[in-house]
Design a protein around this motif. Structure first.
Motif, PDB file in Angstrom:
ATOM      1  N   ALA A  91       0.829  -1.207   0.000  1.00  0.00           N
ATOM      2  CA  ALA A  91       0.000   0.000   0.000  1.00  0.00           C
ATOM      3  C   ALA A  91       0.861   1.254   0.000  1.00  0.00           C
ATOM      4  N   ARG A  92       1.941   1.220   0.745  1.00  0.00           N
ATOM      5  CA  ARG A  92       2.794   2.409   0.861  1.00  0.00           C
ATOM      6  C   ARG A  92       3.627   2.622  -0.410  1.00  0.00           C
ATOM      7  N   HIS A  93       4.274   1.576  -0.886  1.00  0.00           N
ATOM      8  CA  HIS A  93       5.203   1.738  -2.002  1.00  0.00           C
ATOM      9  C   HIS A  93       4.507   1.794  -3.359  1.00  0.00           C
ATOM     10  N   GLU A  94       3.395   1.073  -3.525  1.00  0.00           N
ATOM     11  CA  GLU A  94       2.704   1.091  -4.822  1.00  0.00           C
ATOM     12  C   GLU A  94       1.681   2.220  -4.906  1.00  0.00           C
ATOM     13  N   ALA A  95       0.811   2.329  -3.887  1.00  0.00           N
ATOM     14  CA  ALA A  95      -0.291   3.298  -3.944  1.00  0.00           C
ATOM     15  C   ALA A  95       0.056   4.637  -3.317  1.00  0.00           C
ATOM     16  N   GLY A  96       1.203   4.726  -2.632  1.00  0.00           N
ATOM     17  CA  GLY A  96       1.600   5.989  -2.021  1.00  0.00           C
ATOM     18  C   GLY A  96       0.898   6.296  -0.721  1.00  0.00           C
ATOM     19  N   ALA A  97       0.402   5.271  -0.025  1.00  0.00           N
ATOM     20  CA  ALA A  97      -0.320   5.490   1.228  1.00  0.00           C
ATOM     21  C   ALA A  97       0.624   5.953   2.329  1.00  0.00           C
ATOM     22  N   ALA A  98       0.192   6.944   3.098  1.00  0.00           N
ATOM     23  CA  ALA A  98       0.900   7.327   4.314  1.00  0.00           C
ATOM     24  C   ALA A  98       0.605   6.286   5.393  1.00  0.00           C
ATOM     25  N   ILE A  99       1.500   6.182   6.381  1.00  0.00           N
ATOM     26  CA  ILE A  99       1.321   5.144   7.411  1.00  0.00           C
ATOM     27  C   ILE A  99      -0.023   5.292   8.111  1.00  0.00           C
ATOM     28  N   GLY A 100      -0.427   6.525   8.387  1.00  0.00           N
ATOM     29  CA  GLY A 100      -1.691   6.742   9.074  1.00  0.00           C
ATOM     30  C   GLY A 100      -2.902   6.345   8.266  1.00  0.00           C
ATOM     31  N   ALA A 101      -2.748   6.206   6.961  1.00  0.00           N
ATOM     32  CA  ALA A 101      -3.853   5.784   6.098  1.00  0.00           C
ATOM     33  C   ALA A 101      -3.891   4.270   5.923  1.00  0.00           C
ATOM     34  N   MET A 332      -1.622  11.718   4.824  1.00  0.00           N
ATOM     35  CA  MET A 332      -1.533  12.163   3.437  1.00  0.00           C
ATOM     36  C   MET A 332      -0.112  12.027   2.923  1.00  0.00           C
ATOM     37  N   GLY A 333      -0.002  11.379   1.783  1.00  0.00           N
ATOM     38  CA  GLY A 333       1.269  11.260   1.093  1.00  0.00           C
ATOM     39  C   GLY A 333       1.171  11.885  -0.280  1.00  0.00           C
ATOM     40  N   PRO A 334       1.889  11.365  -1.256  1.00  0.00           N
ATOM     41  CA  PRO A 334       1.834  11.892  -2.617  1.00  0.00           C
ATOM     42  C   PRO A 334       0.602  11.393  -3.360  1.00  0.00           C
ATOM     43  N   VAL A 335       0.334  11.978  -4.516  1.00  0.00           N
ATOM     44  CA  VAL A 335      -0.604  11.355  -5.451  1.00  0.00           C
ATOM     45  C   VAL A 335       0.143  10.235  -6.165  1.00  0.00           C
ATOM     46  N   VAL A 336      -0.563   9.397  -6.902  1.00  0.00           N
ATOM     47  CA  VAL A 336      -0.009   8.108  -7.293  1.00  0.00           C
ATOM     48  C   VAL A 336       1.040   8.170  -8.397  1.00  0.00           C
ATOM     49  N   SER A 337       1.010   9.204  -9.233  1.00  0.00           N
ATOM     50  CA  SER A 337       1.890   9.213 -10.398  1.00  0.00           C
ATOM     51  C   SER A 337       2.136  10.629 -10.882  1.00  0.00           C
ATOM     52  N   LYS A 338       3.110  10.760 -11.747  1.00  0.00           N
ATOM     53  CA  LYS A 338       3.384  12.055 -12.367  1.00  0.00           C
ATOM     54  C   LYS A 338       2.172  12.521 -13.167  1.00  0.00           C
ATOM     55  N   LYS A 339       1.549  11.605 -13.878  1.00  0.00           N
ATOM     56  CA  LYS A 339       0.361  11.938 -14.664  1.00  0.00           C
ATOM     57  C   LYS A 339      -0.732  12.498 -13.777  1.00  0.00           C
TER      58      LYS A 339
END
Length: 488
Positions: A91-101, A332-339
């Motif tokens: 979840a964290r590395h692929e989807a960009g989830a923050a730990i709290g999410a 809250m972390g990043p959005v999933v991609s550059k796009k």
């Protein structure tokens, strides 16, 4: 450097690479760098998965052996529990989830929903007696039998991949269907783990298959157009959902669609916790990447300046408490991609061009890292005819719209192509329920009530889709009704 194990296909009971050995890189949202590799399925691989699922449904007892299904789905659930840490990493590395999410929508809510399915499953009625009816001079007995529809193509998104994968795959398997899971290219590992653990659990060959590739459309379009697939369950954008409807029409397959949203939260003038209701509307959880998030905040014009001041303070207080990969308090972390980052930023520019006022945020944040970081963003002085109020941005962008009275608030909420979710806050329960009942949406939260859970049906009105996922209704989506009548 690869952080995640290679994501392999799972076809006809075998974990394997793609037919020609091709792979693609999985890019991490936090870093913009590869975090793993995944098999790049060819058309032949997808065809093999469809053939395996068709054969398993037609020639084995999977569709009729309820005890076997429950036992294996329960065993698979236990294996997922044993791999909870790995699910968090995915979840964290692929989807960009923050730990709290992670402990909410990404992993915990998904596994709790799985438990809900298992708990509810004994309530499924496999038969219904319609009794006798006399006509044409004789009596007829009538009974309905509910049977699995057949082969299911489950096409899932990248935002909360485990939650959506569980919602489709577990329901379809319990119903007695065979499944081809096609996860998004951004999050193949959260699909691949289903194949890996299904193999460990001892699932019969072909009952569950997992395919993915760098081309976001190839596998999905093959599933949609192939007459061997009986049902498509899709979660994603409304544009793709419309294409699936068009392509699936040729084979008249059943289509379930859970699509986009532009949900409105209405804070009424008598809300006893007005400031809190407004402040808690900040769109920050998982960077706003949720189909059911309340991305339109409707507040009374008589208290509009107060609401703007509350939001200004709330966003200021939130500050930089987001975007830290190692901080367990961050949601809250990043959005999933550059796009996706470019899409969000283009809407920020559009909102300013439309005349809305940027109250907070609005910029990319490369200082957070080399990934895809966009500040929590809020627009005020928004009218409901602006594109930022009508189109799904799928990022951390809240728009705040004033209304005159209850009727005006309801009108604004319903003046949308979408109808997935909504919210109402009021000190008068009957008033709040009346407003909620008139919002054209599949789920509405009143005074913070949880209207999304594994034991509740979830889905939308209008362009937000058709059918329901989760709850008993989510399992019943995968059943056909057969009526049998005999002369007494």
């Amino acid at each position: 450097m690869a952080i995640l194990p290679d994501a392999k296909l799972y076809i006809d009971g075998v974990l394997r690479t793609a037919e020609d050995g091709r792979t693609f890189e999985v890019i991490g949202p936090w870093t913009g760098e590869p975090v793993g590799r995944a098999a790049d399925a060819s058309a032949a691989d997808v065809d093999a998965a469809i053939a395996a699922a068709r054969r398993a449904f037609d020639t084995t007892d999977w569709s009729t052996n309820v005890a076997l299904r429950v036992a294996l789905v329960t065993k698979l659930r236990a294996l997922f529990e044993e791999n909870r840490d790995r699910l968090s990493d995915l979840a964290r590395h692929e989807a960009g989830a923050a730990i709290g999410a992670v402990g909410r929508a990404h992993v915990d809510m998904a596994l709790e929903g799985w438990d809900d399915y298992l708990r509810l499953f004994p309530q499924i009625a496999w038969e219904k007696d319609f009794g006798a009816r006399t006509g044409y001079g004789f009596e007829t007995q009538r009974r309905a039998f509910y049977e699995p529809i057949g082969v299911v193509g489950a096409i899932t998104p990248w935002n909360v991949p485990l939650y959506v994968n569980v919602g489709k795959v577990v329901a379809a398997l319990l119903a007695g269907c065979t499944v081809i899971l096609k996860p998004a290219p951004n999050t193949p590992g959260m699909g691949a783990i289903f194949g890996e653990l299904a193999a460990a659990a001892g699932f019969p060959a072909g009952v569950l298959n997992v395919v993915f590739g760098s081309d976001p459309a190839l596998a999905g379009e093959m599933l949609v157009t192939d007459p061997r697939v009986d049902l498509i369950s899709f979660t994603g954008s409304t544009g793709v959902g419309k294409r699936i409807m068009e392509q699936g029409g040729a084979s008249l397959k059943r289509i379930f669609l859970e699509l986009g949203g532009k949900s409105a939260k209405i804070v009424l003038d008598d809300a006893p916790n007005f400031a809190m209701d407004v402040a808690q509307s900040m769109l920050v959880f998982h960077a706003g990447q949720g189909c059911a998030v309340h991305s339109r905040l409707l507040v009374p014009r008589s208290r509009y300046e107060e609401a703007k001041a509350v939001l200004k303070h709330a966003y200021g207080s939130f500050g930089d408490n987001w975007g830290d990969f190692d901080n367990p308090q961050h949601i809250m972390g990043p959005v999933v991609s550059k796009k996706q980052m470019e899409r969000v930023l283009s809407y920020v520019q559009l909102g300013q061009e439309e005349g809305a006022t940027l109250l907070a945020g609005g910029k990319a944040r490369p200082d957070k890292g080399h990934g895809y970081f966009v500040e929590p963003t809020c627009f005020v002085d928004v009218t409901n005819d602006m594109r930022i109020a009508q189109e799904e941005i799928f990022g951390p962008v809240l728009v705040v719209i004033p209304y005159e009275d209850d009727e005006d608030a309801i009108r604004i909420a319903n003046e949308s192509a979408y109808g997935l979710s909504g919210g109402v806050a009021s000190g008068d329960f009957d008033r709040a329920i009346n407003v909620a009942r008139r919002i054209r949406a599949g789920s509405v939260s009143v005074n913070g009530g949880m209207c999304i859970a594994g034991d509740l049906p979830f889905g939308g009105y209008k362009a937000s889709g058709m059918g329901r996922e989760w709850g008993l209704e989510g399992i019943e989506e995968f059943l056909e009704t057969k009526l049998v009548a005999w002369r007494a």
